[in-house]
Scaffold this motif. Structure first.
Motif, short mmCIF file in Angstrom:
data_model
loop_
_atom_site.label_atom_id
_atom_site.label_comp_id
_atom_site.label_asym_id
_atom_site.label_seq_id
_atom_site.Cartn_x
_atom_site.Cartn_y
_atom_site.Cartn_z
N ALA A 227 -25.29 17.78 68.39
CA ALA A 227 -24.12 18.57 68.00
C ALA A 227 -24.53 19.98 67.60
CB ALA A 227 -23.39 17.88 66.84
N GLN A 228 -25.63 20.11 66.87
CA GLN A 228 -26.10 21.44 66.46
C GLN A 228 -26.56 22.26 67.66
OE1 GLN A 228 -29.09 20.13 63.71
NE2 GLN A 228 -27.74 20.30 61.93
N ALA A 229 -27.31 21.63 68.55
CA ALA A 229 -27.81 22.36 69.72
C ALA A 229 -26.67 22.80 70.63
CB ALA A 229 -28.81 21.49 70.49
N GLU A 230 -25.69 21.92 70.82
CA GLU A 230 -24.55 22.27 71.67
C GLU A 230 -23.71 23.38 71.04
OE1 GLU A 230 -23.68 18.25 74.27
OE2 GLU A 230 -22.66 18.47 72.35
N LEU A 231 -23.61 23.38 69.72
CA LEU A 231 -22.90 24.47 69.04
C LEU A 231 -23.59 25.81 69.32
CD1 LEU A 231 -20.89 25.69 67.01
CD2 LEU A 231 -22.49 25.02 65.19
N LEU A 232 -24.90 25.84 69.15
CA LEU A 232 -25.63 27.08 69.41
C LEU A 232 -25.52 27.48 70.88
CD1 LEU A 232 -28.85 26.36 67.32
CD2 LEU A 232 -26.98 27.93 66.74
N GLN A 233 -25.51 26.49 71.76
CA GLN A 233 -25.39 26.76 73.19
C GLN A 233 -24.02 27.36 73.51
OE1 GLN A 233 -25.58 23.34 75.90
NE2 GLN A 233 -27.24 24.36 76.98
N ARG A 234 -22.99 26.88 72.84
CA ARG A 234 -21.63 27.38 73.13
C ARG A 234 -21.45 28.84 72.74
NH1 ARG A 234 -20.03 22.23 71.01
NH2 ARG A 234 -19.42 23.18 69.03
N VAL A 235 -22.13 29.27 71.67
CA VAL A 235 -21.94 30.65 71.22
C VAL A 235 -22.96 31.61 71.82
CG1 VAL A 235 -20.93 29.84 69.05
CG2 VAL A 235 -23.37 30.39 69.14
N GLN A 236 -23.93 31.06 72.54
CA GLN A 236 -24.97 31.91 73.11
C GLN A 236 -24.38 32.82 74.19
OE1 GLN A 236 -28.16 29.97 75.39
NE2 GLN A 236 -29.65 31.12 74.19
N GLY A 237 -24.56 34.11 74.02
CA GLY A 237 -24.14 35.07 75.04
C GLY A 237 -22.66 35.41 75.05
N VAL A 238 -21.86 34.87 74.12
CA VAL A 238 -20.44 35.20 74.13
C VAL A 238 -20.22 36.56 73.48
CG1 VAL A 238 -19.82 32.76 74.02
CG2 VAL A 238 -19.91 34.11 71.92
N ASP A 239 -19.08 37.17 73.78
CA ASP A 239 -18.70 38.45 73.18
C ASP A 239 -17.84 38.14 71.96
OD1 ASP A 239 -17.56 40.83 72.42
OD2 ASP A 239 -17.10 41.49 74.45
N PRO A 240 -18.36 38.30 70.74
CA PRO A 240 -17.60 37.93 69.55
C PRO A 240 -16.26 38.64 69.44
CG PRO A 240 -19.90 38.29 68.99
CD PRO A 240 -19.72 38.76 70.40
N GLN A 241 -16.23 39.92 69.78
CA GLN A 241 -14.97 40.67 69.68
C GLN A 241 -13.93 40.11 70.63
OE1 GLN A 241 -15.95 44.82 70.26
NE2 GLN A 241 -16.49 45.09 68.09
N ALA A 242 -14.34 39.76 71.84
CA ALA A 242 -13.39 39.22 72.81
C ALA A 242 -12.89 37.85 72.36
CB ALA A 242 -14.05 39.13 74.18
N VAL A 243 -13.79 37.04 71.82
CA VAL A 243 -13.39 35.71 71.36
C VAL A 243 -12.38 35.81 70.23
CG1 VAL A 243 -14.22 33.64 70.17
CG2 VAL A 243 -15.50 34.56 72.10
#
Length: 322
Positions: A227-243
């Motif tokens: 669960a922790q690894a998948e959480l980090l994977q989901r946010v990797q490389g995303v644009d925080p402002q766009a999200v």
């Protein structure tokens, strides 16, 4: 037959939360003492006391027991494979719960009076007794995550409404001093997962944890690590402002709110993440609502069930759902 969820409406007494929290803290201290000492804490019970066979003669004892621990009553029969499967799941979860509730199994063919008393229409059927009060949990088969969710809510209600914190389990009862644990069968895979995490290889860590769970689906450390690894994977490389812009534009967009909650949690804004998803559950329906609820439960597990922020958010979620 579709499962029927337990209704929590009107059960939570917020005036009792403080006293229940103090009682819970004392119980947790006793559990920690038992763990450090290999069991032997005052009043500790052996692990086999967590799963009981209940018949008509023992029902009064179960009622009395419910004053100190929630008693989950599962009605089953050898004639019903579904009821046997659910009873097996409940046994495993009762052991994992480590005394926060006990399971009492009732063979409907051997206890017709209990079947009549509880108004059982079909099996499997699961009830709970808390402080002498019977509550229907669900009838029919249910997926494991829903069963876990319902039992977690039962424990929470027992603590908040009645101050019931369960039993202390003596894991070493009858075995003497605990021996040093031998290396686990999955230690190499778990070590590989940690090495991958340290190297920033999230995909490798996810796969290593999945390899453990493929052989042992109930492995707690692997489930949490995944669960922790998948959480980090989901946010990797995303644009925080766009999200965050997408989430702000539509409070009912389940995917957008989930993505923003992931960012909140990784950024350390735990209460914001929980509050966002509780609010989203409130305004969504059907599959979207269930998707958000399940992600929120996953985030609860990542933070830790005993964290005060999780306890608070679980209460908020229960109000929204029930």
């Amino acid at each position: 037959m579709q499962p029927r969820n337990m209704s929590m409406s009107g059960v939570v007494d917020l005036a009792a939360v403080k006293a229940a929290g103090e009682a819970k803290a004392k119980a947790e201290q006793a559990r920690a003492q038992a763990a450090r000492q290999g069991g032997g804490a005052p009043g500790a019970v052996p692990p086999e006391a967590l799963v009981l066979t209940l018949d008509e003669a023992g029902f009064e004892d179960a009622l009395q027991m419910s004053a100190e621990v929630p008693v989950v009553i599962a009605f089953w029969s050898e004639r019903s494979p579904a009821s046997k499967e659910l009873a097996g799941l409940l046994e495993r979860l009762a052991v994992e719960a480590a005394g926060r509730y006990v399971l009492a199994k009732v063979d409907v063919d051997a206890s017709p009076l209990l079947v009549q008393q509880f108004g059982i229409q079909g099996i499997p059927a699961v009830f709970a007794v808390v402080a002498g009060q019977a509550l229907p949990l669900f009838q029919g088969s249910a997926p494991e995550d829903q069963v876990r969710d319902t039992l977690d809510q039962l424990v929470q209600i027992a603590e908040q409404r009645f101050g019931i914190t369960g039993l202390v389990v003596d894991a070493a009862a009858g075995t003497g001093a605990p021996a040093a644990a031998p290396p686990g069968p999955h230690d190499a895979l778990l070590e590989a997962a940690m090495t991958a995490l340290d190297a920033g290889d999230l995909a490798g860590a996810v796969q290593a944890y999945k390899n453990v769970l493929a052989e042992d689906p109930g492995h707690a450390e692997a489930k949490l690590g995944l669960a922790q690894a998948e959480l980090l994977q989901r946010v990797q490389g995303v644009d925080p402002q766009a999200v965050r812009a997408a989430a702000a534009a539509d409070p009912k967009d389940a995917a957008a709110q989930i993505a923003a909650a992931d960012l909140d949690l990784v950024g350390g804004h735990v209460e914001d993440a929980f509050g966002r998803l509780v609010d989203t559950v409130r305004v969504t329906f059907g599959d979207d609502r269930d998707t958000v609820r399940l992600r929120l439960l996953e985030l609860f597990e990542i933070v830790g069930a005993e964290d005060p922020r999780v306890v608070k958010a679980r209460t908020a979620l229960a109000r929204v759902l029930f």
